[in-house]
Design a protein around this motif. Structure first.
Motif, PDB file in Angstrom:
ATOM      1  N   PRO A  92       1.233   0.798   4.525  1.00 50.16           N
ATOM      2  CA  PRO A  92       1.297   2.179   4.022  1.00 50.16           C
ATOM      3  C   PRO A  92       1.798   3.111   5.131  1.00 50.16           C
ATOM      4  O   PRO A  92       1.105   3.326   6.135  1.00 50.16           O
ATOM      5  CB  PRO A  92      -0.155   2.486   3.648  1.00 50.16           C
ATOM      6  N   LEU A  93       2.998   3.637   4.962  1.00 50.09           N
ATOM      7  CA  LEU A  93       3.607   4.472   5.998  1.00 50.09           C
ATOM      8  C   LEU A  93       4.211   5.725   5.388  1.00 50.09           C
ATOM      9  O   LEU A  93       4.715   5.711   4.254  1.00 50.09           O
ATOM     10  CB  LEU A  93       4.710   3.697   6.735  1.00 50.09           C
ATOM     11  N   THR A  94       4.191   6.810   6.167  1.00 54.54           N
ATOM     12  CA  THR A  94       4.864   8.048   5.763  1.00 54.54           C
ATOM     13  C   THR A  94       5.167   8.857   7.023  1.00 54.54           C
ATOM     14  O   THR A  94       4.915   8.387   8.136  1.00 54.54           O
ATOM     15  CB  THR A  94       4.009   8.840   4.752  1.00 54.54           C
ATOM     16  N   THR A  95       5.670  10.065   6.838  1.00 52.87           N
ATOM     17  CA  THR A  95       6.068  10.900   7.974  1.00 52.87           C
ATOM     18  C   THR A  95       5.138  12.103   8.122  1.00 52.87           C
ATOM     19  O   THR A  95       4.406  12.451   7.188  1.00 52.87           O
ATOM     20  CB  THR A  95       7.510  11.397   7.786  1.00 52.87           C
ATOM     21  N   PRO A  96       5.189  12.789   9.274  1.00 56.73           N
ATOM     22  CA  PRO A  96       4.282  13.926   9.504  1.00 56.73           C
ATOM     23  C   PRO A  96       4.455  15.074   8.520  1.00 56.73           C
ATOM     24  O   PRO A  96       3.482  15.781   8.214  1.00 56.73           O
ATOM     25  CB  PRO A  96       4.634  14.373  10.930  1.00 56.73           C
ATOM     26  N   ASP A  97       5.651  15.261   7.977  1.00 62.66           N
ATOM     27  CA  ASP A  97       5.898  16.410   7.104  1.00 62.66           C
ATOM     28  C   ASP A  97       5.733  16.065   5.621  1.00 62.66           C
ATOM     29  O   ASP A  97       6.097  16.854   4.750  1.00 62.66           O
ATOM     30  CB  ASP A  97       7.308  16.961   7.346  1.00 62.66           C
ATOM     31  N   THR A  98       5.162  14.912   5.343  1.00 59.81           N
ATOM     32  CA  THR A  98       4.938  14.518   3.956  1.00 59.81           C
ATOM     33  C   THR A  98       3.755  15.296   3.378  1.00 59.81           C
ATOM     34  O   THR A  98       2.696  15.380   4.007  1.00 59.81           O
ATOM     35  CB  THR A  98       4.646  13.011   3.855  1.00 59.81           C
ATOM     36  N   PRO A  99       3.905  15.903   2.192  1.00 61.21           N
ATOM     37  CA  PRO A  99       2.766  16.599   1.560  1.00 61.21           C
ATOM     38  C   PRO A  99       1.630  15.618   1.288  1.00 61.21           C
ATOM     39  O   PRO A  99       1.863  14.440   0.970  1.00 61.21           O
ATOM     40  CB  PRO A  99       3.357  17.137   0.254  1.00 61.21           C
ATOM     41  N   MET A 100       0.425  16.111   1.376  1.00 62.06           N
ATOM     42  CA  MET A 100      -0.732  15.244   1.219  1.00 62.06           C
ATOM     43  C   MET A 100      -0.795  14.620  -0.175  1.00 62.06           C
ATOM     44  O   MET A 100      -1.320  13.519  -0.339  1.00 62.06           O
ATOM     45  CB  MET A 100      -2.017  16.037   1.483  1.00 62.06           C
ATOM     46  N   ARG A 101      -0.222  15.277  -1.167  1.00 63.19           N
ATOM     47  CA  ARG A 101      -0.216  14.680  -2.501  1.00 63.19           C
ATOM     48  C   ARG A 101       0.527  13.342  -2.485  1.00 63.19           C
ATOM     49  O   ARG A 101       0.096  12.362  -3.097  1.00 63.19           O
ATOM     50  CB  ARG A 101       0.432  15.650  -3.483  1.00 63.19           C
ATOM     51  N   VAL A 106       0.960  11.525   0.259  1.00 58.33           N
ATOM     52  CA  VAL A 106       0.173  10.643   1.114  1.00 58.33           C
ATOM     53  C   VAL A 106      -0.879   9.919   0.282  1.00 58.33           C
ATOM     54  O   VAL A 106      -1.089   8.698   0.427  1.00 58.33           O
ATOM     55  CB  VAL A 106      -0.503  11.438   2.256  1.00 58.33           C
ATOM     56  N   ILE A 107      -1.537  10.668  -0.610  1.00 57.35           N
ATOM     57  CA  ILE A 107      -2.573  10.076  -1.472  1.00 57.35           C
ATOM     58  C   ILE A 107      -1.962   8.996  -2.363  1.00 57.35           C
ATOM     59  O   ILE A 107      -2.550   7.925  -2.562  1.00 57.35           O
ATOM     60  CB  ILE A 107      -3.252  11.166  -2.314  1.00 57.35           C
ATOM     61  N   MET A 108      -0.776   9.233  -2.855  1.00 54.12           N
ATOM     62  CA  MET A 108      -0.115   8.252  -3.714  1.00 54.12           C
ATOM     63  C   MET A 108       0.200   6.975  -2.927  1.00 54.12           C
ATOM     64  O   MET A 108       0.018   5.863  -3.433  1.00 54.12           O
ATOM     65  CB  MET A 108       1.166   8.851  -4.310  1.00 54.12           C
ATOM     66  N   GLU A 109       0.670   7.140  -1.702  1.00 57.79           N
ATOM     67  CA  GLU A 109       0.969   5.965  -0.854  1.00 57.79           C
ATOM     68  C   GLU A 109      -0.306   5.203  -0.525  1.00 57.79           C
ATOM     69  O   GLU A 109      -0.329   3.958  -0.571  1.00 57.79           O
ATOM     70  CB  GLU A 109       1.662   6.423   0.436  1.00 57.79           C
ATOM     71  N   MET A 110      -1.369   5.929  -0.220  1.00 61.55           N
ATOM     72  CA  MET A 110      -2.641   5.295   0.097  1.00 61.55           C
ATOM     73  C   MET A 110      -3.166   4.518  -1.107  1.00 61.55           C
ATOM     74  O   MET A 110      -3.657   3.397  -0.985  1.00 61.55           O
ATOM     75  CB  MET A 110      -3.663   6.342   0.557  1.00 61.55           C
ATOM     76  N   THR A 111      -3.043   5.121  -2.294  1.00 58.13           N
ATOM     77  CA  THR A 111      -3.524   4.482  -3.513  1.00 58.13           C
ATOM     78  C   THR A 111      -2.690   3.250  -3.851  1.00 58.13           C
ATOM     79  O   THR A 111      -3.229   2.205  -4.223  1.00 58.13           O
ATOM     80  CB  THR A 111      -3.475   5.469  -4.691  1.00 58.13           C
ATOM     81  N   CYS A 151      -5.838   3.604   4.078  1.00 58.14           N
ATOM     82  CA  CYS A 151      -5.263   4.386   5.179  1.00 58.14           C
ATOM     83  C   CYS A 151      -3.758   4.500   4.991  1.00 58.14           C
ATOM     84  O   CYS A 151      -3.152   3.761   4.206  1.00 58.14           O
ATOM     85  CB  CYS A 151      -5.584   3.750   6.521  1.00 58.14           C
ATOM     86  N   VAL A 152      -3.162   5.437   5.734  1.00 60.34           N
ATOM     87  CA  VAL A 152      -1.708   5.598   5.783  1.00 60.34           C
ATOM     88  C   VAL A 152      -1.322   5.866   7.224  1.00 60.34           C
ATOM     89  O   VAL A 152      -1.912   6.741   7.885  1.00 60.34           O
ATOM     90  CB  VAL A 152      -1.230   6.755   4.877  1.00 60.34           C
ATOM     91  N   GLY A 153      -0.333   5.139   7.726  1.00 64.81           N
ATOM     92  CA  GLY A 153       0.175   5.383   9.070  1.00 64.81           C
ATOM     93  C   GLY A 153       1.244   6.448   9.047  1.00 64.81           C
ATOM     94  O   GLY A 153       2.101   6.471   8.151  1.00 64.81           O
ATOM     95  N   ILE A 154       1.186   7.335  10.024  1.00 63.01           N
ATOM     96  CA  ILE A 154       2.171   8.416  10.129  1.00 63.01           C
ATOM     97  C   ILE A 154       3.123   8.061  11.266  1.00 63.01           C
ATOM     98  O   ILE A 154       2.688   7.898  12.420  1.00 63.01           O
ATOM     99  CB  ILE A 154       1.497   9.778  10.412  1.00 63.01           C
ATOM    100  N   VAL A 155       4.406   7.917  10.949  1.00 60.29           N
ATOM    101  CA  VAL A 155       5.379   7.494  11.956  1.00 60.29           C
ATOM    102  C   VAL A 155       6.282   8.649  12.356  1.00 60.29           C
ATOM    103  O   VAL A 155       6.654   9.494  11.531  1.00 60.29           O
ATOM    104  CB  VAL A 155       6.227   6.304  11.453  1.00 60.29           C
ATOM    105  N   GLY A 156       6.630   8.671  13.650  1.00 55.77           N
ATOM    106  CA  GLY A 156       7.508   9.709  14.180  1.00 55.77           C
ATOM    107  C   GLY A 156       8.968   9.381  13.964  1.00 55.77           C
ATOM    108  O   GLY A 156       9.329   8.397  13.301  1.00 55.77           O
TER     109      GLY A 156
END
Length: 334
Positions: free
Chosen positions: A222-231, A233-238, A244-249
């Protein structure tokens, strides 16, 4: 023969404790002897040097109770990086001497040093010039005087009340053999990773598996970026279901982590506008892919609030996987 009934004066527990204390005295005497560089300690160091220097295997032998000890020591040597095999001395006289090859050394166990079944093996070493290391309690015995190196253990009372059944003597042989195997292990630089190679099965094998073998990788991360909206992020986590979700630079490095716990703590915010970088933990716990699975479990449990997942980073700090507590449990580590 009928078994005698227990009487009021019979105290099995005290008898058992007395047996253990007699055997304990044997181990203490052995430890003291191994600390003497002019005695057994010096011979032990020579034995380690000899066994490290051979190009072949350690051929372990013995008969009777000493044979049982020899089999166990052979197994310990083999599992800790010292190539070895057990040869039964009686079978050696009927063809199994062919198992002994140039470059091998013989490690023979005999409390008395007068075991007739060992005669042919001893004679074979004299003909071939192979090292014969004799573990015995009698320095003047036939085996000890024939051997290249005699490793004379202290003579201590047997725990058997008749002084006949090998008890203290076999325990001392066993401890001595273990000490030899551990010394060789250390000098060879044998590691836990090496150990896992020889122990792939059972609970021990599970604990020696690496993180790389049990982690989720590739698209399962589960990966996303710092500027991803939390909505999102929740979808990726689910979707990835790892909690959890990892935030990559920008360079793909792990910049932070959002767990379901972080998500609960952020529920008072407007999750439609809040970004991942505002919720993430910038210093998450991570682990190396070549670490043991048991180490991952220790890292998870080290915090006052245990974590259930760890991101796995390569040497450049890039995420290559995620290991979850459930993965460790399924693998038999937990």
């Amino acid at each position: 023969m009928t078994s005698p009934a227990l009487t009021a004066s019979t105290t099995p527990g005290m008898d058992a404790a007395a047996t253990v204390r007699v055997e304990q005295s044997g181990l203490e005497a052995l430890a003291h002897a191994l600390e003497d560089p002019a005695g057994l300690g010096g011979a032990f160091a020579q034995a380690v040097t000899v066994l490290l220097g051979i190009s072949g295997r350690v051929v372990v032998t013995g008969i009777g109770k000493s044979g049982h000890v020899a089999r166990k020591i052979q197994a310990t040597l083999a599992s800790t990086g010292t190539p070895s095999l057990y040869v039964h001395p009686a079978e050696a006289s009927h063809g199994d001497l062919g198992m002994v090859q140039p470059g091998d050394a013989i490690l023979a166990f005999s409390n008395s040093g007068e075991t007739t079944e060992l005669a042919d093996i001893a004679a074979h070493t004299l003909r071939t010039g192979q090292p014969l290391l004799a573990v015995t309690s009698r320095a003047t015995s036939t085996l000890a005087t024939t051997a290249t190196l005699a490793l004379t253990l202290p003579t201590m009372p047997e725990a058997c009340p008749m002084g006949l059944a090998p008890t203290t003597s076999t325990l001392m042989q066993l401890a001595f053999g273990d000490a030899l195997a551990v010394a060789l292990l250390r000098h060879r630089g044998f590691t836990a990773s090496d150990f896992s190679t020889f122990h792939p099965g059972g609970r021990l094998g599970a604990r020696l598996r690496t993180v790389r073998e049990v982690m989720h990788k590739g698209n399962a991360m589960p990966l996303t970026t710092p500027d991803t909206p939390m909505r999102e992020v929740i979808m990726e986590m689910t979707h990835k279901a790892l909690g959890c979700v990892g935030i990559v630079g920008q360079n793909g490095e792990l910049a932070g982590l959002i767990t379901d716990g972080d998500l609960r703590r952020a529920l008072d915010q407007d999750l439609t506008t809040t970004l991942a970088k505002n919720v993430m933990n910038p210093r998450p716990l991570t682990i190396n892919p070549d670490a043991l699975a048991s180490e991952a479990l220790q890292v998870m449990n080290a915090r006052k609030q245990p974590v259930t997942a760890l991101f796995v980073l390569d040497s450049a700090g890039l995420p290559v996987g995620v290991v979850h507590l459930h993965d460790l449990v399924r693998a038999g580590v937990g």
